[in-house]
Design an enzyme around this catalytic site. Structure first.
Site, short mmCIF file in Angstrom:
data_model
loop_
_atom_site.label_atom_id
_atom_site.label_comp_id
_atom_site.label_asym_id
_atom_site.label_seq_id
_atom_site.Cartn_x
_atom_site.Cartn_y
_atom_site.Cartn_z
CB CYS A 46 4.87 -1.94 6.57
SG CYS A 46 4.70 -3.72 6.42
CB ALA A 88 -8.08 5.06 -11.23
#
Ligand SMILES: *Cc1c(COP(=O)(O)O)cnc(C)c1O
Length: 389
Positions: free
Chosen positions: A326, A202
């Site tokens: 990252c 979602a």
């Protein structure tokens, strides 16, 4: 225009305010447990979950009974890979996947090797697409699962599920697709390629984090669950359902079904403007992955002649994913960019732009100007550094 400007919609999306509004009552007055079968609190929660299941199913062309709610795509992917391996062990011990898949697919496949499975990880071409002849050639009599993502999370390329589905279907091999980045962004239908299994989440489509779904085609495979216990989700996923999040996911799916196509068209035009602006101001800009057959919301570029470590820092109030940003210590080039043949230096000096529902023209102008200015500065610095000979 407010800064920082968020252009990292592939990492996560903010929840749509309409989604949050739909969720709120399910924390308080409609807090019931859908497994409570003998009072209205439970019934209201169960009804809301079934409505959401219908919305998610409708978005992807599935039947509601084929949708299982999970905690997200990582769980859905693990359930598929480990579950199919167990369910089909007698039929064979070979699975096929692709080098650019999300770690939750590739690493899950790798864990099967300890149990005696063979794993074929197919390479991709410079366009980021898996070669269809290679897919065909990889299929063996003992192949039980092929897992190919619908849209890539770094370079946005769309794999040809229709062609791959024709191959797997002809051989009775299960086809799974991680559609986390495709669904809600471009049209996605489980009938395209007749996939047996698909994963969704979602929070990549303006819903809340920590909820996703797994599509399991009827009569395709009797998956064993990853989590056992209360037997929720027809035994496939035990644990009390996260009702507010599921309601939010359903609302996000309904919005995507109503507005997704128009949104994709708008964002595609903005993405093209961003690329044009970058090309004008950054000589030698390299686009990673195919520009056609790609999510309209995605752009991924590499820039030569700069120090990759400085790039992420210099971008400051532009929230994008930059290659060397990252992790800690020595930065490692992206596995996906490496797989498409981008050299390590250029893979580190890359920027992924993800456009989304609240991206404005102004923000795109800002982003292009910012990158052009930053690159010009870094290239001057880079040229001035004396090199060891
Ligand atoms: C984000 C993402 C996942 C992981 O989803 P979670 O719901 O965060 O676990 C898996 N696959 C792809 C392609 C993704 O983009």
């Amino acid at each position: 225009m407010k800064t920082p400007v968020y252009l990292d919609y592939h990492a996560t999306t903010p929840a749509d305010p309409r989604v949050v509004e739909a969720m709120l009552p399910y924390f308080t007055e409609r807090f019931g447990n859908p497994a409570s079968r003998n009072h209205p609190f439970g019934w209201a929660a169960a009804d809301a979950v079934e409505t959401a299941r219908g919305e998610v199913a409708a978005l992807v062309g599935a039947h509601a009974r084929e949708i299982v709610f999970t905690s997200g795509a990582t769980e859905s992917n693990n359930t598929v890979v480990r579950g199919v391996a167990r369910a089909r062990r007698r039929a064979g011990a070979h699975v096929v996947t692709v080098a650019t898949e999300h770690p939750s697919v590739v690493d899950a496949c790798r864990t099967l090797e300890a149990d005696g499975f063979a794993v074929t990880v197919l390479p991709v071409g410079p366009d980021g697409l898996v070669d269809l002849d290679r897919v065909e050639a990889s299929l063996r009599p003992d192949t039980i699962l092929v897992s190919v993502m619908a849209a890539n999370n770094e370079i946005g390329v769309l794999q040809d599920l229709e062609a791959i589905g024709a191959m797997t279907h002809a051989r009775g091999v299960l086809l799974h697709t991680d559609a986390s980045q495709a669904v809600g962004k471009v049209a996605f239908d489980v009938e395209r390629g007749r996939v047996s299994l698909a994963s969704f989440t979602a929070h990549k489509m303006y819903g809340p984090k920590g909820v996703g779904a797994l599509y399991v085609r009827r009569h395709s495979v009797d998956l064993p669950p990853l989590l056992v216990g209360g037997g929720q989700e027809r035994g496939l996923r035990s644990g009390t359902l996260n009702v507010p999040a599921i309601v939010g996911f359903g609302k996000a799916a309904a919005i995507a079904r109503a507005e997704g196509a128009a949104e994709a068209a708008r964002l595609g035009a903005l993405r093209d403007r961003l690329l044009a602006g970058l090309r004008r101001g950054v000589p030698g800009l390299r686009v990673n992955g195919s520009l056609t057959g790609r999510l309209p919301q995605n752009l991924n570029v590499s820039i030569d002649g700069i120090e990759p470590e400085s790039l992420a820092m210099a971008l400051g109030d532009l929230a994008v994913s930059a290659g060397a940003a990252c992790g800690t210590g020595k930065p490692t080039p992206s596995r996906v960019l490496t797989a498409v043949g981008v050299p390590p230096e250029l893979a580190l000096a890359s920027i992924r732009f993800g456009l989304g529902r609240w991206t404005t023209d102004e923000e795109i102008e800002f982003a292009a100007a910012k990158v052009v200015e930053v690159v010009a500065g870094l290239r001057r610095m880079h040229a001035a550094i004396p090199r060891a000979t």
